[in-house]
Every structure is written in structure tokens, then in C-alpha cells.
Scaffold this motif. Sequence first.
Motif, mmCIF file in Angstrom:
data_model
loop_
_atom_site.group_PDB
_atom_site.id
_atom_site.type_symbol
_atom_site.label_atom_id
_atom_site.label_comp_id
_atom_site.label_asym_id
_atom_site.label_seq_id
_atom_site.Cartn_x
_atom_site.Cartn_y
_atom_site.Cartn_z
ATOM 1 N N GLY A 164 0.827 -1.204 0.000
ATOM 2 C CA GLY A 164 0.000 0.000 0.000
ATOM 3 C C GLY A 164 0.858 1.249 0.000
ATOM 4 N N HIS A 165 0.231 2.388 0.258
ATOM 5 C CA HIS A 165 0.973 3.652 0.270
ATOM 6 C C HIS A 165 0.575 4.498 1.480
ATOM 7 C CE1 HIS A 165 -2.807 4.567 -1.826
ATOM 8 N NE2 HIS A 165 -2.682 5.764 -1.306
ATOM 9 N N ALA A 166 1.502 5.362 1.891
ATOM 10 C CA ALA A 166 1.274 6.218 3.060
ATOM 11 C C ALA A 166 0.224 7.275 2.755
ATOM 12 C CB ALA A 166 2.574 6.881 3.475
ATOM 13 N N ILE A 167 -0.543 7.626 3.784
ATOM 14 C CA ILE A 167 -1.539 8.688 3.713
ATOM 15 C C ILE A 167 -1.030 9.835 4.586
ATOM 16 C CG2 ILE A 167 -3.904 9.348 4.281
ATOM 17 C CD1 ILE A 167 -4.669 6.415 3.924
ATOM 18 N N ARG A 168 -1.149 11.038 4.090
ATOM 19 C CA ARG A 168 -0.667 12.207 4.816
ATOM 20 C C ARG A 168 -1.447 12.388 6.120
ATOM 21 N NH1 ARG A 168 -1.749 18.125 4.202
ATOM 22 N NH2 ARG A 168 -3.584 17.381 3.127
ATOM 23 N N LYS A 169 -0.727 12.711 7.178
ATOM 24 C CA LYS A 169 -1.352 12.966 8.478
ATOM 25 C C LYS A 169 -2.041 14.322 8.462
ATOM 26 C CE LYS A 169 1.860 10.673 11.607
ATOM 27 N NZ LYS A 169 2.677 10.940 12.793
ATOM 28 N N LEU A 170 -3.203 14.417 9.104
ATOM 29 C CA LEU A 170 -3.905 15.691 9.236
ATOM 30 C C LEU A 170 -3.419 16.447 10.473
ATOM 31 C CD1 LEU A 170 -7.514 14.595 8.277
ATOM 32 C CD2 LEU A 170 -5.809 15.721 6.846
ATOM 33 N N THR A 171 -3.021 15.703 11.503
ATOM 34 C CA THR A 171 -2.475 16.313 12.712
ATOM 35 C C THR A 171 -1.224 15.531 13.109
ATOM 36 O OG1 THR A 171 -3.657 14.933 14.303
ATOM 37 C CG2 THR A 171 -4.807 16.900 13.513
ATOM 38 N N PRO A 172 -0.299 16.177 13.827
ATOM 39 C CA PRO A 172 0.919 15.466 14.239
ATOM 40 C C PRO A 172 0.658 14.330 15.228
ATOM 41 C CG PRO A 172 1.104 17.838 14.671
ATOM 42 C CD PRO A 172 -0.277 17.582 14.185
ATOM 43 N N HIS A 173 -0.501 14.327 15.858
ATOM 44 C CA HIS A 173 -0.800 13.316 16.876
ATOM 45 C C HIS A 173 -1.437 12.055 16.296
ATOM 46 C CE1 HIS A 173 0.340 16.259 19.811
ATOM 47 N NE2 HIS A 173 -0.534 17.123 19.306
ATOM 48 N N GLN A 174 -1.765 12.055 15.029
ATOM 49 C CA GLN A 174 -2.347 10.859 14.403
ATOM 50 C C GLN A 174 -1.272 9.797 14.212
ATOM 51 O OE1 GLN A 174 -4.021 12.422 10.706
ATOM 52 N NE2 GLN A 174 -5.995 11.692 11.408
ATOM 53 N N PRO A 175 -1.664 8.526 14.292
ATOM 54 C CA PRO A 175 -0.695 7.465 13.980
ATOM 55 C C PRO A 175 -0.422 7.434 12.476
ATOM 56 C CG PRO A 175 -2.869 6.534 14.349
ATOM 57 C CD PRO A 175 -2.967 8.004 14.657
ATOM 58 N N GLU A 176 0.672 6.799 12.099
ATOM 59 C CA GLU A 176 0.971 6.608 10.682
ATOM 60 C C GLU A 176 -0.167 5.807 10.066
ATOM 61 O OE1 GLU A 176 3.545 7.769 8.908
ATOM 62 O OE2 GLU A 176 4.329 8.788 10.682
ATOM 63 N N GLN A 177 -0.663 6.255 8.903
ATOM 64 C CA GLN A 177 -1.751 5.552 8.232
ATOM 65 C C GLN A 177 -1.364 5.262 6.789
ATOM 66 O OE1 GLN A 177 -5.710 7.103 8.732
ATOM 67 N NE2 GLN A 177 -5.188 7.987 10.699
ATOM 68 N N TYR A 178 -1.911 4.174 6.290
ATOM 69 C CA TYR A 178 -1.633 3.713 4.933
ATOM 70 C C TYR A 178 -2.933 3.277 4.289
ATOM 71 C CZ TYR A 178 3.001 3.476 6.922
ATOM 72 O OH TYR A 178 4.165 3.801 7.559
ATOM 73 N N GLU A 179 -2.956 3.276 2.979
ATOM 74 C CA GLU A 179 -4.078 2.691 2.251
ATOM 75 C C GLU A 179 -3.529 1.497 1.492
ATOM 76 O OE1 GLU A 179 -7.638 3.705 -0.880
ATOM 77 O OE2 GLU A 179 -6.331 5.302 -0.216
ATOM 78 N N CYS A 180 -4.111 0.327 1.761
ATOM 79 C CA CYS A 180 -3.638 -0.882 1.096
ATOM 80 C C CYS A 180 -4.196 -0.936 -0.332
ATOM 81 C CB CYS A 180 -4.014 -2.127 1.898
ATOM 82 S SG CYS A 180 -5.734 -2.650 1.752
ATOM 83 N N GLU A 181 -3.666 -1.827 -1.116
ATOM 84 C CA GLU A 181 -4.090 -1.975 -2.512
ATOM 85 C C GLU A 181 -5.555 -2.383 -2.636
ATOM 86 O OE1 GLU A 181 -2.410 -1.206 -5.289
ATOM 87 O OE2 GLU A 181 -0.761 -0.496 -4.042
ATOM 88 N N MET A 182 -6.103 -2.965 -1.580
ATOM 89 C CA MET A 182 -7.507 -3.376 -1.602
ATOM 90 C C MET A 182 -8.437 -2.231 -1.175
ATOM 91 S SD MET A 182 -7.266 -6.390 -2.754
ATOM 92 C CE MET A 182 -8.894 -7.009 -2.509
ATOM 93 N N GLY A 183 -7.854 -1.088 -0.740
ATOM 94 C CA GLY A 183 -8.651 0.076 -0.391
ATOM 95 C C GLY A 183 -8.914 0.256 1.087
ATOM 96 N N PHE A 184 -8.367 -0.618 1.925
ATOM 97 C CA PHE A 184 -8.546 -0.487 3.373
ATOM 98 C C PHE A 184 -7.539 0.493 3.934
ATOM 99 C CE2 PHE A 184 -10.276 -4.716 2.509
ATOM 100 C CZ PHE A 184 -11.515 -4.606 3.115
ATOM 101 N N ARG A 185 -7.915 1.168 5.013
ATOM 102 C CA ARG A 185 -7.014 2.077 5.709
ATOM 103 C C ARG A 185 -6.392 1.307 6.871
ATOM 104 N NH1 ARG A 185 -7.478 8.331 6.555
ATOM 105 N NH2 ARG A 185 -8.029 8.017 4.386
ATOM 106 N N ILE A 186 -5.064 1.327 6.927
ATOM 107 C CA ILE A 186 -4.324 0.614 7.961
ATOM 108 C C ILE A 186 -3.544 1.630 8.794
ATOM 109 C CG2 ILE A 186 -2.505 -1.078 8.412
ATOM 110 C CD1 ILE A 186 -3.332 -2.470 5.817
ATOM 111 N N ALA A 187 -3.641 1.512 10.105
ATOM 112 C CA ALA A 187 -2.922 2.412 11.006
ATOM 113 C C ALA A 187 -1.889 1.620 11.798
ATOM 114 C CB ALA A 187 -3.883 3.107 11.961
ATOM 115 N N ASN A 188 -0.769 2.264 12.053
ATOM 116 C CA ASN A 188 0.268 1.673 12.881
ATOM 117 C C ASN A 188 0.194 2.301 14.260
ATOM 118 O OD1 ASN A 188 2.511 0.293 13.783
ATOM 119 N ND2 ASN A 188 3.942 1.747 12.919
ATOM 120 N N LEU A 189 -0.384 1.569 15.216
ATOM 121 C CA LEU A 189 -0.539 2.069 16.587
ATOM 122 C C LEU A 189 0.654 1.605 17.414
ATOM 123 C CD1 LEU A 189 -4.299 1.237 17.160
ATOM 124 C CD2 LEU A 189 -3.299 3.332 16.245
#
Length: 65
Positions: free
Chosen positions: A39-64
Motif C-alpha cells: 500500500g501507500h502512506a496517507i498524509r497525516k492531518l495532525t501530528p498526533h495521528q498514527p501513521e496511516q496507509y491505504e492498502c491496494e484493496m482500499g482499506f485504511r491501515i494504522a500503525n498504533l
Amino acid sequence: MLVILTEEQILSPTQVCQSCLLADSKGQPRWRRGKLGCGHAIRKLTPHQPEQYECEMGFRIANLE
């Protein structure tokens, strides 16, 4: 810990990735060296958000951490 975010739920990648052709042999997202390989990284809206990605299947994945 990787989690999958939907509009209403937080799911374990095992529940979603198990049947994905891009998952690793254990049914987990291809996570290598701190990056999602299927997948690919999604830009953070705030500095406090965890790293987020969108997988090739369209799901949003977060690294907590």
C-alpha cells in the motif's frame, strides 16, 4: 501494532488480510522496515495521528504504537 480502520470499526489485519493475495504467508500485511509494502502512506492531518496507509484493496491501515 497494525489495525484496519473502517468507518465504524477497528479490525485486526488477520480478519481482512487472510484472504488477500498481497498478504504474506501468515495472512498479515506486508510490513517491512516500518513501511507497508502492499500500500501507500496517507498524509497525516495532525501530528498526533498514527501513521496511516491505504492498502491496494482500499482499506485504511494504522500503525498504533
